[in-house]
Design a protein around this motif. Structure first.
Motif, PDB file in Angstrom:
ATOM      1  N   ALA A  93     -20.122  29.423  -3.974  1.00 50.91           N
ATOM      2  CA  ALA A  93     -19.320  29.784  -2.806  1.00 50.91           C
ATOM      3  C   ALA A  93     -18.700  28.550  -2.184  1.00 50.91           C
ATOM      4  CB  ALA A  93     -20.191  30.508  -1.793  1.00 50.91           C
ATOM      5  N   ALA A  94     -19.549  27.485  -2.066  1.00 50.40           N
ATOM      6  CA  ALA A  94     -19.072  26.250  -1.459  1.00 50.40           C
ATOM      7  C   ALA A  94     -17.916  25.671  -2.263  1.00 50.40           C
ATOM      8  CB  ALA A  94     -20.224  25.247  -1.386  1.00 50.40           C
ATOM      9  N   LYS A  95     -18.104  25.702  -3.607  1.00 48.90           N
ATOM     10  CA  LYS A  95     -17.057  25.149  -4.484  1.00 48.90           C
ATOM     11  C   LYS A  95     -15.741  25.906  -4.285  1.00 48.90           C
ATOM     12  CE  LYS A  95     -19.415  23.072  -8.428  1.00 48.90           C
ATOM     13  NZ  LYS A  95     -20.001  23.439  -9.731  1.00 48.90           N
ATOM     14  N   LYS A  96     -15.939  27.269  -4.232  1.00 47.18           N
ATOM     15  CA  LYS A  96     -14.746  28.109  -4.106  1.00 47.18           C
ATOM     16  C   LYS A  96     -14.026  27.830  -2.783  1.00 47.18           C
ATOM     17  CE  LYS A  96     -13.442  32.915  -4.669  1.00 47.18           C
ATOM     18  NZ  LYS A  96     -13.642  33.844  -3.569  1.00 47.18           N
ATOM     19  N   GLN A  97     -14.874  27.727  -1.748  1.00 44.67           N
ATOM     20  CA  GLN A  97     -14.298  27.480  -0.425  1.00 44.67           C
ATOM     21  C   GLN A  97     -13.537  26.148  -0.424  1.00 44.67           C
ATOM     22  OE1 GLN A  97     -17.432  27.893   2.350  1.00 44.67           O
ATOM     23  NE2 GLN A  97     -16.137  28.797   3.913  1.00 44.67           N
ATOM     24  N   ALA A  98     -14.207  25.146  -1.027  1.00 45.36           N
ATOM     25  CA  ALA A  98     -13.595  23.817  -1.078  1.00 45.36           C
ATOM     26  C   ALA A  98     -12.267  23.900  -1.827  1.00 45.36           C
ATOM     27  CB  ALA A  98     -14.553  22.852  -1.767  1.00 45.36           C
ATOM     28  N   GLY A  99     -12.306  24.625  -2.964  1.00 43.91           N
ATOM     29  CA  GLY A  99     -11.077  24.775  -3.757  1.00 43.91           C
ATOM     30  C   GLY A  99      -9.984  25.418  -2.933  1.00 43.91           C
ATOM     31  N   ASP A 100     -10.373  26.464  -2.215  1.00 38.44           N
ATOM     32  CA  ASP A 100      -9.402  27.171  -1.369  1.00 38.44           C
ATOM     33  C   ASP A 100      -8.792  26.235  -0.361  1.00 38.44           C
ATOM     34  OD1 ASP A 100      -9.868  29.435  -2.720  1.00 38.44           O
ATOM     35  OD2 ASP A 100     -10.952  30.515  -1.116  1.00 38.44           O
ATOM     36  N   LEU A 101      -9.739  25.482   0.270  1.00 42.65           N
ATOM     37  CA  LEU A 101      -9.277  24.539   1.299  1.00 42.65           C
ATOM     38  C   LEU A 101      -8.282  23.558   0.731  1.00 42.65           C
ATOM     39  CD1 LEU A 101     -12.429  23.647   3.394  1.00 42.65           C
ATOM     40  CD2 LEU A 101     -10.206  24.330   4.282  1.00 42.65           C
ATOM     41  N   ILE A 102      -8.640  23.004  -0.415  1.00 45.30           N
ATOM     42  CA  ILE A 102      -7.752  22.002  -1.040  1.00 45.30           C
ATOM     43  C   ILE A 102      -6.397  22.629  -1.332  1.00 45.30           C
ATOM     44  CG2 ILE A 102      -7.376  20.692  -3.179  1.00 45.30           C
ATOM     45  CD1 ILE A 102     -10.492  20.279  -3.155  1.00 45.30           C
ATOM     46  N   GLU A 103      -6.465  23.865  -1.894  1.00 43.34           N
ATOM     47  CA  GLU A 103      -5.211  24.530  -2.263  1.00 43.34           C
ATOM     48  C   GLU A 103      -4.319  24.741  -1.045  1.00 43.34           C
ATOM     49  OE1 GLU A 103      -4.272  28.688  -4.495  1.00 43.34           O
ATOM     50  OE2 GLU A 103      -6.237  27.757  -4.955  1.00 43.34           O
ATOM     51  N   ARG A 104      -5.012  25.242   0.027  1.00 38.55           N
ATOM     52  CA  ARG A 104      -4.234  25.507   1.236  1.00 38.55           C
ATOM     53  C   ARG A 104      -3.625  24.220   1.783  1.00 38.55           C
ATOM     54  NH1 ARG A 104      -7.479  29.093   5.137  1.00 38.55           N
ATOM     55  NH2 ARG A 104      -7.710  27.235   6.424  1.00 38.55           N
ATOM     56  N   ALA A 105      -4.469  23.182   1.716  1.00 44.24           N
ATOM     57  CA  ALA A 105      -3.983  21.890   2.217  1.00 44.24           C
ATOM     58  C   ALA A 105      -2.785  21.438   1.416  1.00 44.24           C
ATOM     59  CB  ALA A 105      -5.117  20.872   2.112  1.00 44.24           C
ATOM     60  N   GLN A 106      -2.940  21.641   0.094  1.00 40.46           N
ATOM     61  CA  GLN A 106      -1.816  21.230  -0.765  1.00 40.46           C
ATOM     62  C   GLN A 106      -0.565  22.027  -0.420  1.00 40.46           C
ATOM     63  OE1 GLN A 106      -3.400  21.656  -4.679  1.00 40.46           O
ATOM     64  NE2 GLN A 106      -3.782  19.455  -4.906  1.00 40.46           N
ATOM     65  N   ARG A 107      -0.815  23.375  -0.241  1.00 41.96           N
ATOM     66  CA  ARG A 107       0.345  24.233   0.093  1.00 41.96           C
ATOM     67  C   ARG A 107       0.998  23.806   1.394  1.00 41.96           C
ATOM     68  NH1 ARG A 107      -2.227  29.106  -1.387  1.00 41.96           N
ATOM     69  NH2 ARG A 107      -2.647  29.456   0.809  1.00 41.96           N
ATOM     70  N   ASP A 108       0.148  23.514   2.358  1.00 41.26           N
ATOM     71  CA  ASP A 108       0.657  23.079   3.663  1.00 41.26           C
ATOM     72  C   ASP A 108       1.470  21.816   3.512  1.00 41.26           C
ATOM     73  OD1 ASP A 108      -0.500  25.199   4.846  1.00 41.26           O
ATOM     74  OD2 ASP A 108      -2.088  24.091   5.943  1.00 41.26           O
ATOM     75  N   ALA A 109       0.895  20.902   2.767  1.00 41.98           N
ATOM     76  CA  ALA A 109       1.572  19.615   2.575  1.00 41.98           C
ATOM     77  C   ALA A 109       2.928  19.821   1.933  1.00 41.98           C
ATOM     78  CB  ALA A 109       0.688  18.722   1.697  1.00 41.98           C
ATOM     79  N   GLU A 110       2.862  20.734   0.918  1.00 43.13           N
ATOM     80  CA  GLU A 110       4.126  21.014   0.203  1.00 43.13           C
ATOM     81  C   GLU A 110       5.185  21.539   1.190  1.00 43.13           C
ATOM     82  OE1 GLU A 110       5.875  20.869  -3.591  1.00 43.13           O
ATOM     83  OE2 GLU A 110       3.738  20.508  -3.169  1.00 43.13           O
ATOM     84  N   ARG A 111       4.693  22.522   1.997  1.00 39.23           N
ATOM     85  CA  ARG A 111       5.617  23.134   2.954  1.00 39.23           C
ATOM     86  C   ARG A 111       6.145  22.116   3.937  1.00 39.23           C
ATOM     87  NH1 ARG A 111       2.677  27.683   4.297  1.00 39.23           N
ATOM     88  NH2 ARG A 111       1.827  26.559   6.076  1.00 39.23           N
ATOM     89  N   GLU A 112       5.213  21.266   4.402  1.00 45.30           N
ATOM     90  CA  GLU A 112       5.634  20.229   5.355  1.00 45.30           C
ATOM     91  C   GLU A 112       6.680  19.332   4.721  1.00 45.30           C
ATOM     92  OE1 GLU A 112       4.911  19.651   8.583  1.00 45.30           O
ATOM     93  OE2 GLU A 112       3.817  21.583   8.560  1.00 45.30           O
TER      94      GLU A 112
END
Lengths: 170, 236
Positions: free
Chosen positions: A100-119
């Motif tokens: 679960a932790a790994k998945k959450q971390a992955g999600d977080l990273i992905e979202r962060a990446q997406r955010d960064a991309e959008r920014e």
């Protein structure tokens, strides 16, 4: 005083002997052998019952020990099983938590990446607008009157399209 | 040497004598009974007294002796009789230590007991082997032995009775002979003065043999032979 002779047999005397012996026999039987034999038998019976009781106790103890040993063996088996179960469950749980932790971390990273991309995109777009404005101002100042409105628009669009390209970024 | 004193005569059947032997027997019966009662007072299972220990030892000893020579089946029947006989004979002989005339130095006593043994032998033979076998037994191993067998049957109580009587009576006789010999020796030594100082001490040693040893031995022998005879009458 009158005496009998040294060796003198008499029926009367012998009858007396028999009666005396018989009386003594009855008395000795009644006052010595009966009570003492009774007490000896009682003691023997008591000893016998004591031995019997001891034997019974020993048998009982052996039986108890056997059941106890069996129960202990059973208990050990059960305890081992419980521990095994528990450790398996714990492992599973730990795995699940880690996953679960790994998945959450992955999600977080992905979202962060997406955010960064959008920014990044947003920033690029803003930059594009600003640059185009600046370029327009500079250009209008440089080539005032030498350019028609049509040419001007064309040039601007070309410029804007090129902004953000690889060639532009270099 | 004289026999038992006659205290008085009961005036029936031509005067039945009440002898010293009879009176001493009654005293012994009383004494032995009181001893039994004294020893067996307050019998307990545990923490027994010395008295009880003695009583138990005596009964056990007689029981063992009867078991040994007659077998376990006859202990209940014969042990009290053998015990009574042994006590009567032993104390009857030992009573000489108290100055009484031993009842066993009267042939009427010992022969009377021997006749009881004889009756027991004949009774056992008939009871355990039947009346037919009882009479047939006299003709064995061959018919001509019959008179000898009958004589031997009657010799048993006679030898039993006379052995006991003879041993105890002889002791009395020898002791009195010794006393008169010592009295004579004393008067010789003192030159005719009648002070029998030699009688002091010496007879005591003889008394140990005649009174203590012979009394115990004869009582034991009489009981052992009675058991052996009756036992063999039961077995064969």
């Amino acid at each position: 005083m009158e005496h009998e002779s040294f060796i003198s047999l008499g029926v009367w005397q012998m009858i007396n002997t028999w009666i005396n012996l018989f009386i003594l026999y009855l008395l000795v039987k009644k006052f010595l052998f009966k009570p003492v034999n009774k007490i000896l038998e009682q003691r023997k019976a008591a000893a016998d019952s004591l031995i019997d009781d001891a034997q019974k106790d020993r048998d009982e103890a052996a039986e108890i020990k056997e059941t106890y040993t069996a129960q202990m063996r059973q208990a050990k088996l059960e305890a081992g099983e419980i521990v095994k179960d528990a450790s398996q469950k714990a492992e599973k749980k730990a795995d699940a938590i880690v996953d679960a932790a790994k998945k959450q971390a992955g999600d977080l990273i992905e979202r962060a990446q997406r955010d960064a991309e959008r920014e990044k995109k947003k920033a690029i777009n803003e930059a594009k607008n600003e640059i185009s404005d600046i370029a327009l101002q500079i250009a209008s100042k440089v080539i005032e009157k030498e350019m028609s409105e049509e040419d001007h628009e064309k040039l601007m669009e070309q410029f804007i399209d090129n902004v953000g390209d690889e060639s532009w970024q270099k | 040497m004289e026999g038992a004193r006659i205290f008085f005569r009961i005036p029936i059947f031509g005067g039945l004598p009440v002898t010293e032997t009879m009176v001493n027997s009654w005293i012994l019966i009383l004494g032995i009974t009181l001893l039994c009662v004294f020893l067996t007072r307050h019998l307990k299972l545990k923490e027994i007294t010395k008295r009880q220990a003695i009583a138990e030892w005596a009964v056990q000893a007689v029981n063992d002796l009867v078991t040994e020579s007659m077998g376990k089946a006859h202990v209940k029947t014969y042990a009290p009789y053998i015990g009574a006989l042994f006590a009567f004979s032993l104390f009857g002989s030992l009573s000489s230590l108290l100055g009484m005339k031993p009842i066993t130095s009267d042939i009427n006593t010992t022969l009377g007991w021997a006749i009881v043994t004889f009756v027991m032998i004949q009774y056992s033979k008939i009871k355990y082997h039947g009346i037919k076998q009882f009479f047939k037994g006299f003709t064995e191993p061959i018919f001509v032995m019959t008179p000898l067998n009958i004589i031997s049957e009657f010799a048993t109580p006679l030898s039993l009775g006379f052995r006991h009587f003879g041993n105890i009576a002889a002791g009395t006789v020898i002791t009195s002979l010794l006393y008169s010999a010592l009295a004579y020796l004393s008067s010789v030594i003192l030159g005719g003065i009648q002070i029998p100082f030699m009688q002091i001490g010496l007879p005591a040693f003889l008394s140990i043999y005649f009174d203590l040893f012979t009394s115990a031995l004869q009582a034991f022998i009489f009981c052992m032979l009675t058991m052996a005879y009756v036992s063999s009458a039961i077995d064969d």
